[in-house]
Design an enzyme around this catalytic site. Structure first.
Site, PDB file in Angstrom:
ATOM      1  N   GLU A   3       7.746   6.813   2.397  1.00 43.22           N
ATOM      2  CA  GLU A   3       8.018   5.369   2.266  1.00 43.22           C
ATOM      3  C   GLU A   3       8.732   4.799   3.478  1.00 43.22           C
ATOM      4  OE1 GLU A   3      11.876   7.175   0.788  1.00 43.22           O
ATOM      5  OE2 GLU A   3       9.758   7.736   0.910  1.00 43.22           O
ATOM      6  N   HIS A  61      10.202  11.454   4.181  1.00 40.06           N
ATOM      7  CA  HIS A  61      10.133  10.217   3.397  1.00 40.06           C
ATOM      8  C   HIS A  61       8.880   9.435   3.774  1.00 40.06           C
ATOM      9  CE1 HIS A  61      14.168  10.155   1.496  1.00 40.06           C
ATOM     10  NE2 HIS A  61      14.486  10.926   2.522  1.00 40.06           N
ATOM     11  N   CYS A  91      11.823  14.251  -0.909  1.00 44.81           N
ATOM     12  CA  CYS A  91      13.135  14.698  -0.443  1.00 44.81           C
ATOM     13  C   CYS A  91      13.841  15.498  -1.539  1.00 44.81           C
ATOM     14  CB  CYS A  91      13.963  13.508   0.045  1.00 44.81           C
ATOM     15  SG  CYS A  91      15.392  13.988   1.052  1.00 44.81           S
TER      16      CYS A  91
END
Length: 206
Positions: free
Chosen positions: A190, A188, A79
């Site tokens: 994660e 993202h 990001c």
């Protein structure tokens, strides 16, 4: 050592837990000397481009990050960690507001979305990746796979040859880059469930 850089601008624990879930130890660090000893680093981040660069500068982390990249060690940006690789960011939009200096690793700029009213900004939620270049970090990730996004700005590389994936949101934008030892994503991993974890595992093995 796989190191996640802490400069107080991201949810570090989510990234660390993502690596842990695929059996990879990841250490959160905020000291320049530790960056220099890391085998690979992750630069996450959310928030404002200018504020993030100011924090990196204040903590004397910019030169160690550049040294790591120039030494050919694997680097993952997430990001804001993608956006800061570029020359400049336009906090108030492409033609208005402050222009902030980035790390200057990848030629290009960071622009605010200017979209028809039916498209909300920030771009938030799940969206697909159109893979333009296959790289090791995208191994076994199918073309069109969906990942989680939340951002109001996107990167515009000067050289389209660094684009790894594009995503359609009122038109195509660059959603990840690959250049030599650098892989960086606007999305993202994660927060992107099993496919995102697979991407983190691929990076750790790269």
């Amino acid at each position: 050592m796989l190191a996640i850089i802490d400069y107080q601008m991201g949810n570090l624990r989510s990234v660390q837990k993502g690596f842990e879930r695929v059996g990879v130890s990841a250490t959160i660090i905020n000291q320049p000397d530790l960056i220099r000893t890391a085998d690979r680093i992750v630069l996450p981040g959310v928030g404002a481009f200018g504020d993030a660069m100011a924090e990196l500068r204040r903590r004397e982390l910019i030169e160690p990050i550049r040294e790591h990249i120039l030494a050919g060690k694997p680097f993952l940006g997430i990001c804001l960690g993608l956006q800061m690789l570029f020359d400049v960011g336009h906090e108030g939009g492409q033609f208005a507001g402050d222009t902030q200096e980035g790390l200057g690793i990848i030629p290009g700029e960071v622009r605010r979305f200017e979209l028809p009213t039916e498209y909300k900004v920030p771009h938030m939620g799940w969206n697909g990746l159109a893979i333009r270049r296959r790289c090791p970090v995208l191994r076994d990730i199918p073309d069109g796979e969906r990942f989680y996004f939340v951002h109001s700005y996107y990167v515009a590389p000067r050289d389209a040859g660094v684009i790894a994936t594009e995503t359609d949101y009122g038109g195509n934008f660059c959603s990840s880059i690959w250049h030599e030892n650098i892989f960086a994503t606007q999305f993202h991993p994660e927060k992107s469930q099993s496919r995102g974890l697979e991407l983190l595992k691929n990076f750790a093995a790269w």
